[in-house]
Design a protein around this motif. Structure first.
Motif, PDB file in Angstrom:
ATOM      1  N   ARG A   1       0.860  -1.176   0.000  1.00 33.72           N
ATOM      2  CA  ARG A   1       0.000   0.000   0.000  1.00 33.72           C
ATOM      3  C   ARG A   1       0.897   1.227   0.000  1.00 33.72           C
ATOM      4  O   ARG A   1       1.614   1.487   0.969  1.00 33.72           O
ATOM      5  CB  ARG A   1      -0.862  -0.019   1.266  1.00 33.72           C
ATOM      6  CG  ARG A   1      -1.777   1.168   1.353  1.00 33.72           C
ATOM      7  CD  ARG A   1      -2.679   1.037   2.561  1.00 33.72           C
ATOM      8  NE  ARG A   1      -2.664   2.225   3.376  1.00 33.72           N
ATOM      9  CZ  ARG A   1      -3.019   2.227   4.651  1.00 33.72           C
ATOM     10  NH1 ARG A   1      -3.354   1.101   5.270  1.00 33.72           N
ATOM     11  NH2 ARG A   1      -3.018   3.340   5.322  1.00 33.72           N
TER      12      ARG A   1
ATOM     13  N   GLY B   1      -4.687  10.623  -7.515  1.00 39.24           N
ATOM     14  CA  GLY B   1      -5.831   9.776  -7.174  1.00 39.24           C
ATOM     15  C   GLY B   1      -6.413   9.024  -8.355  1.00 39.24           C
ATOM     16  O   GLY B   1      -7.537   8.525  -8.291  1.00 39.24           O
TER      17      GLY B   1
ATOM     18  N   PRO C   1      -5.405   4.021  -6.912  1.00 39.37           N
ATOM     19  CA  PRO C   1      -5.402   4.043  -5.448  1.00 39.37           C
ATOM     20  C   PRO C   1      -4.077   3.553  -4.871  1.00 39.37           C
ATOM     21  O   PRO C   1      -3.237   3.046  -5.615  1.00 39.37           O
ATOM     22  CB  PRO C   1      -6.535   3.075  -5.095  1.00 39.37           C
ATOM     23  CG  PRO C   1      -6.594   2.126  -6.233  1.00 39.37           C
ATOM     24  CD  PRO C   1      -6.174   2.882  -7.448  1.00 39.37           C
TER      25      PRO C   1
ATOM     26  N   HIS D   1      -3.281   0.974  -3.124  1.00 38.52           N
ATOM     27  CA  HIS D   1      -2.994  -0.462  -3.133  1.00 38.52           C
ATOM     28  C   HIS D   1      -2.576  -0.962  -4.514  1.00 38.52           C
ATOM     29  O   HIS D   1      -3.328  -0.841  -5.471  1.00 38.52           O
ATOM     30  CB  HIS D   1      -4.212  -1.261  -2.672  1.00 38.52           C
ATOM     31  CG  HIS D   1      -4.384  -1.237  -1.196  1.00 38.52           C
ATOM     32  ND1 HIS D   1      -5.026  -0.207  -0.548  1.00 38.52           N
ATOM     33  CD2 HIS D   1      -3.983  -2.102  -0.238  1.00 38.52           C
ATOM     34  CE1 HIS D   1      -5.018  -0.445   0.754  1.00 38.52           C
ATOM     35  NE2 HIS D   1      -4.392  -1.583   0.965  1.00 38.52           N
TER      36      HIS D   1
ATOM     37  N   GLU E   1      -2.450  -3.917  -5.501  1.00 46.19           N
ATOM     38  CA  GLU E   1      -3.352  -4.990  -5.897  1.00 46.19           C
ATOM     39  C   GLU E   1      -4.544  -4.477  -6.703  1.00 46.19           C
ATOM     40  O   GLU E   1      -5.071  -5.194  -7.544  1.00 46.19           O
ATOM     41  CB  GLU E   1      -3.868  -5.658  -4.620  1.00 46.19           C
ATOM     42  CG  GLU E   1      -3.911  -7.162  -4.660  1.00 46.19           C
ATOM     43  CD  GLU E   1      -4.463  -7.679  -3.338  1.00 46.19           C
ATOM     44  OE1 GLU E   1      -3.662  -8.103  -2.503  1.00 46.19           O
ATOM     45  OE2 GLU E   1      -5.696  -7.613  -3.141  1.00 46.19           O
ATOM     46  N   SER E   2      -4.963  -3.243  -6.436  1.00 42.50           N
ATOM     47  CA  SER E   2      -6.142  -2.700  -7.119  1.00 42.50           C
ATOM     48  C   SER E   2      -5.812  -1.980  -8.422  1.00 42.50           C
ATOM     49  O   SER E   2      -6.720  -1.601  -9.150  1.00 42.50           O
ATOM     50  CB  SER E   2      -6.862  -1.700  -6.208  1.00 42.50           C
ATOM     51  OG  SER E   2      -7.106  -2.245  -4.951  1.00 42.50           O
TER      52      SER E   2
ATOM     53  N   LEU F   1      -7.360  -3.400 -11.743  1.00 38.05           N
ATOM     54  CA  LEU F   1      -8.819  -3.285 -11.759  1.00 38.05           C
ATOM     55  C   LEU F   1      -9.261  -1.835 -11.940  1.00 38.05           C
ATOM     56  O   LEU F   1     -10.110  -1.523 -12.788  1.00 38.05           O
ATOM     57  CB  LEU F   1      -9.397  -3.844 -10.447  1.00 38.05           C
ATOM     58  CG  LEU F   1     -10.916  -3.742 -10.315  1.00 38.05           C
ATOM     59  CD1 LEU F   1     -11.591  -4.675 -11.317  1.00 38.05           C
ATOM     60  CD2 LEU F   1     -11.362  -4.091  -8.893  1.00 38.05           C
ATOM     61  N   VAL F   2      -8.656  -0.936 -11.166  1.00 37.65           N
ATOM     62  CA  VAL F   2      -9.044   0.471 -11.242  1.00 37.65           C
ATOM     63  C   VAL F   2      -8.708   1.049 -12.624  1.00 37.65           C
ATOM     64  O   VAL F   2      -9.504   1.785 -13.209  1.00 37.65           O
ATOM     65  CB  VAL F   2      -8.391   1.293 -10.111  1.00 37.65           C
ATOM     66  CG1 VAL F   2      -8.532   2.777 -10.363  1.00 37.65           C
ATOM     67  CG2 VAL F   2      -9.019   0.929  -8.774  1.00 37.65           C
TER      68      VAL F   2
ATOM     69  N   TYR G   1     -11.418   0.205 -14.990  1.00 38.21           N
ATOM     70  CA  TYR G   1     -12.551   1.140 -14.869  1.00 38.21           C
ATOM     71  C   TYR G   1     -12.248   2.467 -15.560  1.00 38.21           C
ATOM     72  O   TYR G   1     -13.089   3.033 -16.245  1.00 38.21           O
ATOM     73  CB  TYR G   1     -12.877   1.423 -13.401  1.00 38.21           C
ATOM     74  CG  TYR G   1     -13.407   0.242 -12.631  1.00 38.21           C
ATOM     75  CD1 TYR G   1     -14.358  -0.611 -13.188  1.00 38.21           C
ATOM     76  CD2 TYR G   1     -12.976  -0.013 -11.326  1.00 38.21           C
ATOM     77  CE1 TYR G   1     -14.853  -1.687 -12.470  1.00 38.21           C
ATOM     78  CE2 TYR G   1     -13.463  -1.084 -10.601  1.00 38.21           C
ATOM     79  CZ  TYR G   1     -14.396  -1.925 -11.173  1.00 38.21           C
ATOM     80  OH  TYR G   1     -14.882  -2.985 -10.457  1.00 38.21           O
ATOM     81  N   ARG G   2     -11.037   2.980 -15.340  1.00 39.60           N
ATOM     82  CA  ARG G   2     -10.657   4.265 -15.943  1.00 39.60           C
ATOM     83  C   ARG G   2     -10.691   4.184 -17.464  1.00 39.60           C
ATOM     84  O   ARG G   2     -11.107   5.124 -18.131  1.00 39.60           O
ATOM     85  CB  ARG G   2      -9.244   4.671 -15.498  1.00 39.60           C
ATOM     86  CG  ARG G   2      -9.036   4.811 -13.984  1.00 39.60           C
ATOM     87  CD  ARG G   2      -9.990   5.754 -13.355  1.00 39.60           C
ATOM     88  NE  ARG G   2      -9.599   6.139 -12.005  1.00 39.60           N
ATOM     89  CZ  ARG G   2     -10.417   6.700 -11.138  1.00 39.60           C
ATOM     90  NH1 ARG G   2     -11.681   6.921 -11.470  1.00 39.60           N
ATOM     91  NH2 ARG G   2      -9.985   7.047  -9.941  1.00 39.60           N
TER      92      ARG G   2
ATOM     93  N   GLU H   1     -12.506   2.092 -19.286  1.00 39.51           N
ATOM     94  CA  GLU H   1     -13.901   1.992 -19.723  1.00 39.51           C
ATOM     95  C   GLU H   1     -14.560   3.360 -19.729  1.00 39.51           C
ATOM     96  O   GLU H   1     -15.276   3.724 -20.655  1.00 39.51           O
ATOM     97  CB  GLU H   1     -14.672   1.043 -18.805  1.00 39.51           C
ATOM     98  CG  GLU H   1     -14.484  -0.411 -19.163  1.00 39.51           C
ATOM     99  CD  GLU H   1     -15.094  -1.349 -18.141  1.00 39.51           C
ATOM    100  OE1 GLU H   1     -14.928  -2.562 -18.301  1.00 39.51           O
ATOM    101  OE2 GLU H   1     -15.732  -0.862 -17.168  1.00 39.51           O
ATOM    102  N   GLN H   2     -14.311   4.100 -18.665  1.00 40.14           N
ATOM    103  CA  GLN H   2     -14.883   5.442 -18.577  1.00 40.14           C
ATOM    104  C   GLN H   2     -14.393   6.307 -19.739  1.00 40.14           C
ATOM    105  O   GLN H   2     -15.177   7.035 -20.357  1.00 40.14           O
ATOM    106  CB  GLN H   2     -14.486   6.074 -17.238  1.00 40.14           C
ATOM    107  CG  GLN H   2     -15.133   7.419 -16.996  1.00 40.14           C
ATOM    108  CD  GLN H   2     -14.920   7.892 -15.565  1.00 40.14           C
ATOM    109  OE1 GLN H   2     -14.715   7.089 -14.656  1.00 40.14           O
ATOM    110  NE2 GLN H   2     -14.969   9.194 -15.357  1.00 40.14           N
TER     111      GLN H   2
ATOM    112  N   GLU I   1     -17.731  15.494 -18.939  1.00 39.75           N
ATOM    113  CA  GLU I   1     -17.705  14.930 -17.590  1.00 39.75           C
ATOM    114  C   GLU I   1     -18.021  15.959 -16.517  1.00 39.75           C
ATOM    115  O   GLU I   1     -18.551  15.617 -15.467  1.00 39.75           O
ATOM    116  CB  GLU I   1     -16.343  14.312 -17.307  1.00 39.75           C
ATOM    117  CG  GLU I   1     -16.116  13.025 -18.057  1.00 39.75           C
ATOM    118  CD  GLU I   1     -15.211  12.074 -17.298  1.00 39.75           C
ATOM    119  OE1 GLU I   1     -15.619  11.606 -16.233  1.00 39.75           O
ATOM    120  OE2 GLU I   1     -14.100  11.829 -17.780  1.00 39.75           O
TER     121      GLU I   1
ATOM    122  N   TRP J   1      -6.527  11.226 -18.275  1.00 47.83           N
ATOM    123  CA  TRP J   1      -6.773  11.231 -16.833  1.00 47.83           C
ATOM    124  C   TRP J   1      -5.844  12.188 -16.107  1.00 47.83           C
ATOM    125  O   TRP J   1      -6.247  12.867 -15.154  1.00 47.83           O
ATOM    126  CB  TRP J   1      -6.654   9.810 -16.270  1.00 47.83           C
ATOM    127  CG  TRP J   1      -7.941   9.053 -16.440  1.00 47.83           C
ATOM    128  CD1 TRP J   1      -8.252   8.169 -17.434  1.00 47.83           C
ATOM    129  CD2 TRP J   1      -9.108   9.154 -15.613  1.00 47.83           C
ATOM    130  NE1 TRP J   1      -9.532   7.713 -17.274  1.00 47.83           N
ATOM    131  CE2 TRP J   1     -10.080   8.286 -16.167  1.00 47.83           C
ATOM    132  CE3 TRP J   1      -9.417   9.882 -14.462  1.00 47.83           C
ATOM    133  CZ2 TRP J   1     -11.351   8.141 -15.605  1.00 47.83           C
ATOM    134  CZ3 TRP J   1     -10.670   9.729 -13.904  1.00 47.83           C
ATOM    135  CH2 TRP J   1     -11.626   8.870 -14.471  1.00 47.83           C
TER     136      TRP J   1
END
Lengths: 293, 58, 58
Positions: free
Chosen positions: A36, A65, A68, A70, A72-73, A76-77, A80-81, A83-84, A115, A153
Protein backbone atom coordinates in the motif's frame (compact mmCIF):
# COMPACT_ATOMS: atom_id res chain seq x y z
CA UNK A 1 37.81 10.73 4.38
CA UNK A 2 39.17 9.97 0.95
CA UNK A 3 36.10 7.92 0.25
CA UNK A 4 33.91 10.77 1.39
CA UNK A 5 35.44 13.33 -0.89
CA UNK A 6 35.27 10.85 -3.73
CA UNK A 7 31.63 10.32 -3.02
CA UNK A 8 31.03 14.04 -2.94
CA UNK A 9 32.91 14.45 -6.15
CA UNK A 10 30.74 11.80 -7.72
CA UNK A 11 27.56 13.43 -6.45
CA UNK A 12 28.59 16.75 -7.91
CA UNK A 13 29.45 14.99 -11.14
CA UNK A 14 26.12 13.19 -11.22
CA UNK A 15 24.34 16.41 -10.50
CA UNK A 16 26.04 18.03 -13.46
CA UNK A 17 25.21 15.29 -15.90
CA UNK A 18 21.77 14.67 -14.49
CA UNK A 19 22.32 11.35 -12.71
CA UNK A 20 22.30 12.68 -9.19
CA UNK A 21 19.30 10.52 -8.58
CA UNK A 22 21.04 7.15 -8.12
CA UNK A 23 20.38 7.07 -4.39
CA UNK A 24 17.14 8.98 -4.69
CA UNK A 25 15.94 6.52 -7.24
CA UNK A 26 16.71 3.67 -4.87
CA UNK A 27 14.76 5.27 -2.06
CA UNK A 28 11.82 5.90 -4.38
CA UNK A 29 11.92 2.28 -5.52
CA UNK A 30 11.85 1.29 -1.88
CA UNK A 31 8.74 3.43 -1.37
CA UNK A 32 7.09 1.99 -4.45
CA UNK A 33 7.61 -1.56 -3.22
CA UNK A 34 5.03 -1.20 -0.46
CA UNK A 35 1.80 -3.14 -0.96
CA UNK A 36 0.00 0.00 0.00
CA UNK A 37 1.75 3.14 -1.22
CA UNK A 38 2.33 5.81 1.38
CA UNK A 39 0.92 8.91 -0.30
CA UNK A 40 2.42 11.26 2.23
CA UNK A 41 5.93 9.90 1.76
CA UNK A 42 5.54 9.99 -2.00
CA UNK A 43 4.53 13.64 -1.72
CA UNK A 44 7.53 14.45 0.43
CA UNK A 45 9.82 12.67 -2.00
CA UNK A 46 8.42 14.58 -4.97
CA UNK A 47 8.72 17.85 -3.10
CA UNK A 48 12.39 17.26 -2.41
CA UNK A 49 13.68 15.48 -5.48
CA UNK A 50 12.96 15.38 -9.18
CA UNK A 51 11.10 12.18 -10.03
CA UNK A 52 13.07 9.71 -12.15
CA UNK A 53 11.32 9.78 -15.53
CA UNK A 54 10.61 6.04 -15.51
CA UNK A 55 8.44 6.43 -12.39
CA UNK A 56 7.01 9.87 -13.00
CA UNK A 57 3.72 8.84 -14.61
CA UNK A 58 3.08 6.19 -11.96
CA UNK A 59 3.73 8.61 -9.09
CA UNK A 60 1.63 11.36 -10.69
CA UNK A 61 -1.25 8.94 -11.16
CA UNK A 62 -1.09 7.88 -7.54
CA UNK A 63 -0.77 11.43 -6.19
CA UNK A 64 -3.65 12.66 -8.33
CA UNK A 65 -5.83 9.78 -7.17
CA UNK A 66 -6.16 8.20 -10.61
CA UNK A 67 -4.98 4.93 -9.12
CA UNK A 68 -5.40 4.04 -5.45
CA UNK A 69 -2.61 3.33 -2.95
CA UNK A 70 -2.99 -0.46 -3.13
CA UNK A 71 -0.92 -2.13 -5.83
CA UNK A 72 -3.35 -4.99 -5.90
CA UNK A 73 -6.14 -2.70 -7.12
CA UNK A 74 -4.19 -0.93 -9.84
CA UNK A 75 -5.14 -3.23 -12.69
CA UNK A 76 -8.82 -3.29 -11.76
CA UNK A 77 -9.04 0.47 -11.24
CA UNK A 78 -7.24 1.17 -14.52
CA UNK A 79 -9.76 -1.10 -16.22
CA UNK A 80 -12.55 1.14 -14.87
CA UNK A 81 -10.66 4.26 -15.94
CA UNK A 82 -10.23 2.88 -19.46
CA UNK A 83 -13.90 1.99 -19.72
CA UNK A 84 -14.88 5.44 -18.58
CA UNK A 85 -12.55 6.93 -21.17
CA UNK A 86 -14.09 4.81 -23.92
CA UNK A 87 -17.66 5.55 -22.78
CA UNK A 88 -17.15 9.30 -22.87
CA UNK A 89 -15.16 9.20 -26.10
CA UNK A 90 -17.84 7.18 -27.84
CA UNK A 91 -20.61 9.47 -26.56
CA UNK A 92 -18.90 12.47 -28.14
CA UNK A 93 -18.74 10.62 -31.45
CA UNK A 94 -22.45 9.86 -31.28
CA UNK A 95 -23.38 13.51 -30.83
CA UNK A 96 -20.86 14.45 -33.52
CA UNK A 97 -18.76 16.60 -31.24
CA UNK A 98 -15.61 14.83 -32.32
CA UNK A 99 -14.51 13.15 -35.53
CA UNK A 100 -11.61 10.86 -36.34
CA UNK A 101 -9.70 13.93 -37.44
CA UNK A 102 -10.28 15.96 -34.24
CA UNK A 103 -6.90 16.78 -32.62
CA UNK A 104 -6.28 14.71 -29.50
CA UNK A 105 -6.12 17.69 -27.14
CA UNK A 106 -9.49 18.92 -28.37
CA UNK A 107 -10.91 15.45 -27.78
CA UNK A 108 -9.59 15.67 -24.22
CA UNK A 109 -11.19 19.08 -23.76
CA UNK A 110 -14.59 17.86 -24.94
CA UNK A 111 -14.34 14.78 -22.74
CA UNK A 112 -13.50 16.90 -19.75
CA UNK A 113 -16.35 19.28 -20.54
CA UNK A 114 -18.83 16.43 -20.88
CA UNK A 115 -17.70 14.93 -17.59
CA UNK A 116 -17.94 18.21 -15.75
CA UNK A 117 -21.27 19.15 -17.34
CA UNK A 118 -19.88 22.16 -19.20
CA UNK A 119 -20.12 20.90 -22.76
CA UNK A 120 -21.40 23.80 -24.90
CA UNK A 121 -24.59 23.29 -26.89
CA UNK A 122 -22.70 23.56 -30.11
CA UNK A 123 -19.26 22.51 -31.23
CA UNK A 124 -18.63 25.93 -32.81
CA UNK A 125 -19.12 27.90 -29.59
CA UNK A 126 -16.11 30.17 -28.86
CA UNK A 127 -13.70 28.83 -26.23
CA UNK A 128 -13.63 30.24 -22.70
CA UNK A 129 -10.37 31.19 -21.01
CA UNK A 130 -10.51 28.01 -18.93
CA UNK A 131 -10.78 25.97 -22.12
CA UNK A 132 -7.71 27.67 -23.54
CA UNK A 133 -5.88 26.91 -20.29
CA UNK A 134 -7.01 23.29 -20.49
CA UNK A 135 -5.75 22.97 -24.07
CA UNK A 136 -2.33 24.41 -23.18
CA UNK A 137 -1.92 21.99 -20.29
CA UNK A 138 -3.16 19.11 -22.44
CA UNK A 139 -0.70 19.97 -25.19
CA UNK A 140 2.23 19.87 -22.79
CA UNK A 141 0.99 16.68 -21.11
CA UNK A 142 0.61 15.04 -24.50
CA UNK A 143 4.35 15.49 -25.00
CA UNK A 144 5.10 13.81 -21.68
CA UNK A 145 2.66 10.90 -21.68
CA UNK A 146 2.38 8.35 -24.43
CA UNK A 147 -0.78 6.47 -23.52
CA UNK A 148 -3.97 8.36 -24.39
CA UNK A 149 -6.00 7.10 -21.44
CA UNK A 150 -3.25 7.98 -18.99
CA UNK A 151 -2.82 11.35 -20.64
CA UNK A 152 -6.50 12.23 -20.46
CA UNK A 153 -6.77 11.23 -16.83
CA UNK A 154 -3.63 13.15 -15.92
CA UNK A 155 -4.73 16.35 -17.67
CA UNK A 156 -8.21 16.15 -16.30
CA UNK A 157 -7.11 15.43 -12.72
CA UNK A 158 -4.36 18.04 -12.87
CA UNK A 159 -6.82 20.70 -14.01
CA UNK A 160 -9.29 19.61 -11.34
CA UNK A 161 -6.56 19.98 -8.74
CA UNK A 162 -5.89 23.53 -9.91
CA UNK A 163 -9.59 24.37 -9.85
CA UNK A 164 -10.30 22.83 -6.47
CA UNK A 165 -7.34 22.49 -4.14
CA UNK A 166 -5.51 25.58 -5.42
CA UNK A 167 -8.57 27.65 -6.25
CA UNK A 168 -8.01 30.21 -3.48
CA UNK A 169 -4.23 30.21 -3.60
CA UNK A 170 -3.66 30.70 -7.34
CA UNK A 171 -5.06 34.27 -7.48
CA UNK A 172 -2.69 35.26 -4.68
CA UNK A 173 0.46 34.20 -6.50
CA UNK A 174 1.12 37.61 -8.14
CA UNK A 175 1.11 39.15 -4.68
CA UNK A 176 3.63 36.57 -3.44
CA UNK A 177 5.75 37.20 -6.51
CA UNK A 178 5.84 40.88 -5.64
CA UNK A 179 6.94 40.10 -2.08
CA UNK A 180 9.73 37.73 -3.04
CA UNK A 181 10.93 39.90 -5.88
CA UNK A 182 11.11 42.81 -3.49
CA UNK A 183 13.27 40.66 -1.25
CA UNK A 184 15.53 39.26 -3.98
CA UNK A 185 15.90 42.26 -6.26
CA UNK A 186 13.99 45.41 -5.40
CA UNK A 187 15.61 47.38 -8.23
CA UNK A 188 14.08 45.04 -10.78
CA UNK A 189 10.72 45.33 -9.05
CA UNK A 190 11.01 49.13 -9.06
CA UNK A 191 11.75 49.05 -12.78
CA UNK A 192 8.75 46.83 -13.49
CA UNK A 193 6.53 49.12 -11.46
CA UNK A 194 7.95 52.23 -13.09
CA UNK A 195 6.94 51.08 -16.54
CA UNK A 196 3.62 49.68 -15.21
CA UNK A 197 4.67 46.24 -16.30
CA UNK A 198 4.22 44.44 -13.02
CA UNK A 199 0.45 44.16 -13.25
CA UNK A 200 0.73 43.06 -16.88
CA UNK A 201 3.14 40.17 -16.47
CA UNK A 202 1.98 36.94 -18.19
CA UNK A 203 0.13 35.63 -15.14
CA UNK A 204 -2.24 33.45 -17.15
CA UNK A 205 0.68 31.67 -18.77
CA UNK A 206 2.57 31.38 -15.49
CA UNK A 207 -0.06 30.64 -12.91
CA UNK A 208 -3.15 29.38 -14.76
CA UNK A 209 -1.37 27.33 -17.41
CA UNK A 210 1.41 26.46 -14.93
CA UNK A 211 4.05 27.38 -17.54
CA UNK A 212 2.65 25.03 -20.18
CA UNK A 213 3.75 26.55 -23.48
CA UNK A 214 6.38 28.65 -21.71
CA UNK A 215 8.92 26.02 -20.67
CA UNK A 216 9.90 22.96 -22.72
CA UNK A 217 8.41 19.73 -21.38
CA UNK A 218 11.69 18.40 -19.98
CA UNK A 219 11.93 21.38 -17.62
CA UNK A 220 8.21 21.73 -17.15
CA UNK A 221 7.70 18.26 -15.70
CA UNK A 222 10.11 19.05 -12.87
CA UNK A 223 7.92 22.02 -11.95
CA UNK A 224 4.76 19.95 -12.22
CA UNK A 225 6.31 17.33 -9.88
CA UNK A 226 6.04 19.97 -7.18
CA UNK A 227 2.58 21.21 -8.16
CA UNK A 228 1.13 17.70 -8.30
CA UNK A 229 2.69 16.73 -4.98
CA UNK A 230 1.09 19.66 -3.21
CA UNK A 231 2.82 22.99 -3.78
CA UNK A 232 1.58 25.54 -6.25
CA UNK A 233 3.87 28.11 -4.66
CA UNK A 234 6.73 26.71 -6.72
CA UNK A 235 5.12 28.59 -9.62
CA UNK A 236 5.99 31.88 -7.92
CA UNK A 237 9.66 30.94 -7.73
CA UNK A 238 9.83 29.82 -11.34
CA UNK A 239 8.37 33.19 -12.34
CA UNK A 240 10.80 34.93 -9.99
CA UNK A 241 13.77 33.05 -11.39
CA UNK A 242 12.71 33.88 -14.95
CA UNK A 243 12.65 37.56 -14.00
CA UNK A 244 16.05 37.33 -12.30
CA UNK A 245 17.63 35.36 -15.14
CA UNK A 246 16.53 37.85 -17.78
CA UNK A 247 17.03 40.92 -15.63
CA UNK A 248 19.42 42.62 -18.08
CA UNK A 249 17.04 42.18 -20.95
CA UNK A 250 14.06 43.38 -18.89
CA UNK A 251 15.90 46.40 -17.52
CA UNK A 252 16.67 47.40 -21.10
CA UNK A 253 13.00 47.41 -22.01
CA UNK A 254 10.80 50.28 -20.89
CA UNK A 255 7.53 49.31 -22.47
CA UNK A 256 5.14 47.04 -20.55
CA UNK A 257 3.86 45.28 -23.67
CA UNK A 258 7.37 44.55 -24.86
CA UNK A 259 8.33 43.12 -21.47
CA UNK A 260 5.27 40.89 -21.42
CA UNK A 261 5.85 39.74 -24.97
CA UNK A 262 9.45 38.90 -24.17
CA UNK A 263 8.46 36.95 -21.06
CA UNK A 264 5.84 35.02 -22.97
CA UNK A 265 8.52 33.83 -25.37
CA UNK A 266 11.62 33.35 -23.30
CA UNK A 267 14.66 31.63 -24.87
CA UNK A 268 14.40 27.86 -24.40
CA UNK A 269 18.09 27.05 -24.06
CA UNK A 270 18.72 27.30 -20.31
CA UNK A 271 15.31 26.57 -18.85
CA UNK A 272 16.66 23.57 -16.93
CA UNK A 273 18.98 25.85 -15.01
CA UNK A 274 16.11 28.26 -14.38
CA UNK A 275 13.99 25.48 -12.89
CA UNK A 276 16.88 24.20 -10.74
CA UNK A 277 17.52 27.66 -9.38
CA UNK A 278 13.81 28.22 -8.85
CA UNK A 279 13.59 25.03 -6.79
CA UNK A 280 16.58 26.16 -4.71
CA UNK A 281 14.95 29.54 -4.12
CA UNK A 282 11.69 27.86 -3.18
CA UNK A 283 13.49 25.63 -0.65
CA UNK A 284 15.32 28.67 0.67
CA UNK A 285 12.14 30.68 1.28
CA UNK A 286 9.66 27.95 2.13
CA UNK A 287 11.93 25.36 3.72
CA UNK A 288 12.77 21.86 2.59
CA UNK A 289 10.18 19.23 3.37
CA UNK A 290 11.57 16.85 5.99
CA UNK A 291 10.56 13.49 7.44
CA UNK A 292 11.45 11.33 4.49
CA UNK A 293 11.49 7.54 4.47
CA UNK B 1 -5.19 -4.70 8.73
CA UNK B 2 -8.92 -4.10 8.82
CA UNK B 3 -8.26 -0.43 8.06
CA UNK B 4 -6.21 -1.58 5.10
CA UNK B 5 -9.06 -3.59 3.63
CA UNK B 6 -11.37 -0.62 4.06
CA UNK B 7 -8.99 1.75 2.30
CA UNK B 8 -8.52 -0.69 -0.53
CA UNK B 9 -12.28 -1.09 -0.94
CA UNK B 10 -12.74 2.67 -0.95
CA UNK B 11 -10.14 3.03 -3.70
CA UNK B 12 -12.00 0.62 -5.95
CA UNK B 13 -15.42 2.00 -5.10
CA UNK B 14 -14.33 5.52 -5.95
CA UNK B 15 -13.33 4.42 -9.45
CA UNK B 16 -16.59 2.56 -10.17
CA UNK B 17 -18.54 5.50 -8.87
CA UNK B 18 -16.71 7.88 -11.16
CA UNK B 19 -17.41 5.59 -14.11
CA UNK B 20 -21.10 5.55 -13.15
CA UNK B 21 -21.23 9.34 -12.85
CA UNK B 22 -19.66 9.74 -16.29
CA UNK B 23 -22.29 7.42 -17.70
CA UNK B 24 -24.98 9.52 -16.08
CA UNK B 25 -23.53 12.68 -17.63
CA UNK B 26 -23.62 10.93 -20.99
CA UNK B 27 -27.30 10.14 -20.55
CA UNK B 28 -28.02 13.79 -19.76
CA UNK B 29 -26.01 14.95 -22.76
CA UNK B 30 -27.83 12.53 -25.04
CA UNK B 31 -31.15 13.72 -23.70
CA UNK B 32 -30.34 17.31 -24.62
CA UNK B 33 -29.11 16.19 -28.03
CA UNK B 34 -32.38 14.35 -28.69
CA UNK B 35 -34.43 17.40 -27.74
CA UNK B 36 -32.29 19.54 -29.98
CA UNK B 37 -32.59 17.14 -32.91
CA UNK B 38 -36.38 16.94 -32.55
CA UNK B 39 -36.46 20.71 -32.55
CA UNK B 40 -34.46 20.88 -35.74
CA UNK B 41 -36.55 18.19 -37.40
CA UNK B 42 -39.77 20.03 -36.56
CA UNK B 43 -38.37 23.29 -37.86
CA UNK B 44 -37.45 21.70 -41.13
CA UNK B 45 -40.86 20.05 -41.46
CA UNK B 46 -42.65 23.29 -40.69
CA UNK B 47 -40.59 25.14 -43.22
CA UNK B 48 -41.41 22.55 -45.85
CA UNK B 49 -45.13 22.92 -45.15
CA UNK B 50 -44.91 26.69 -45.45
CA UNK B 51 -43.01 26.46 -48.72
CA UNK B 52 -45.68 24.15 -50.10
CA UNK B 53 -48.41 26.57 -49.06
CA UNK B 54 -46.68 29.49 -50.72
CA UNK B 55 -46.27 27.47 -53.89
CA UNK B 56 -49.94 26.47 -53.92
CA UNK B 57 -51.00 30.09 -53.48
CA UNK B 58 -48.86 31.30 -56.39
CA UNK C 1 -15.26 -9.41 11.28
CA UNK C 2 -12.71 -8.92 8.53
CA UNK C 3 -14.69 -11.27 6.33
CA UNK C 4 -17.71 -9.09 7.10
CA UNK C 5 -16.01 -5.95 5.86
CA UNK C 6 -14.92 -7.73 2.70
CA UNK C 7 -18.43 -8.95 1.96
CA UNK C 8 -19.82 -5.51 2.59
CA UNK C 9 -17.25 -3.93 0.28
CA UNK C 10 -18.05 -6.42 -2.46
CA UNK C 11 -21.74 -5.69 -2.03
CA UNK C 12 -21.19 -1.96 -2.45
CA UNK C 13 -19.06 -2.51 -5.52
CA UNK C 14 -21.71 -4.69 -7.10
CA UNK C 15 -24.44 -2.19 -6.36
CA UNK C 16 -22.63 0.62 -8.19
CA UNK C 17 -21.72 -1.79 -10.95
CA UNK C 18 -25.35 -2.66 -11.56
CA UNK C 19 -26.36 1.00 -11.47
CA UNK C 20 -23.70 1.62 -14.09
CA UNK C 21 -25.05 -1.13 -16.29
CA UNK C 22 -28.60 0.16 -16.03
CA UNK C 23 -27.45 3.65 -16.93
CA UNK C 24 -25.49 2.26 -19.85
CA UNK C 25 -28.58 0.55 -21.24
CA UNK C 26 -30.38 3.89 -21.17
CA UNK C 27 -27.47 5.48 -22.99
CA UNK C 28 -27.60 2.81 -25.66
CA UNK C 29 -31.31 3.35 -26.23
CA UNK C 30 -30.74 7.08 -26.52
CA UNK C 31 -27.90 6.45 -28.90
CA UNK C 32 -30.17 4.60 -31.30
CA UNK C 33 -32.68 7.40 -31.06
CA UNK C 34 -29.99 9.95 -31.91
CA UNK C 35 -28.81 7.96 -34.90
CA UNK C 36 -32.37 7.68 -36.13
CA UNK C 37 -33.03 11.40 -35.71
CA UNK C 38 -29.84 12.31 -37.54
CA UNK C 39 -30.91 10.01 -40.34
CA UNK C 40 -34.34 11.65 -40.60
CA UNK C 41 -32.86 15.11 -40.46
CA UNK C 42 -30.46 14.29 -43.25
CA UNK C 43 -33.23 12.76 -45.35
CA UNK C 44 -35.32 15.85 -45.00
CA UNK C 45 -32.38 18.08 -45.89
CA UNK C 46 -31.54 15.96 -48.91
CA UNK C 47 -35.13 16.04 -50.09
CA UNK C 48 -35.19 19.78 -49.76
CA UNK C 49 -32.07 20.09 -51.85
CA UNK C 50 -33.54 17.82 -54.52
CA UNK C 51 -36.80 19.77 -54.62
CA UNK C 52 -34.86 22.96 -55.07
CA UNK C 53 -32.89 21.43 -57.92
CA UNK C 54 -36.08 20.25 -59.65
CA UNK C 55 -37.61 23.67 -59.25
CA UNK C 56 -34.55 25.36 -60.69
CA UNK C 57 -34.64 23.00 -63.68
CA UNK C 58 -38.29 23.65 -64.45
Amino acid sequence: MAEDSQRNFRSVYYEKVGFRGVEEKKSLEFLLKDDRLDIEKLCTFSQRFPLPSMYRILVWKVLLGIIPPHHESHALVMKYRKEQYRDVYHALQVIRFIKDTTPQIEVFLRMHQLESGTLPRNVSFPLELEDVVFLAIAKAMEEMVEDNTDCYWLVSSFVNQLNNKYKDLLPQLPKFLEQYLNFEDNRLLAHLRACSAFSKLPYTLWFKKCFAGCLPESSLQRVWDKVISGSCKILVFVALEILLTFKMKIMALTNAEKITRFLENIPQDNTDAIVSKAIDLWHKHCGTPVHLV
Amino acid sequence: YLEDVKIQARGQLQAVESRYKAQKRITQTFELEILDLYGRLEDSLLKKLEDEKTEAAE
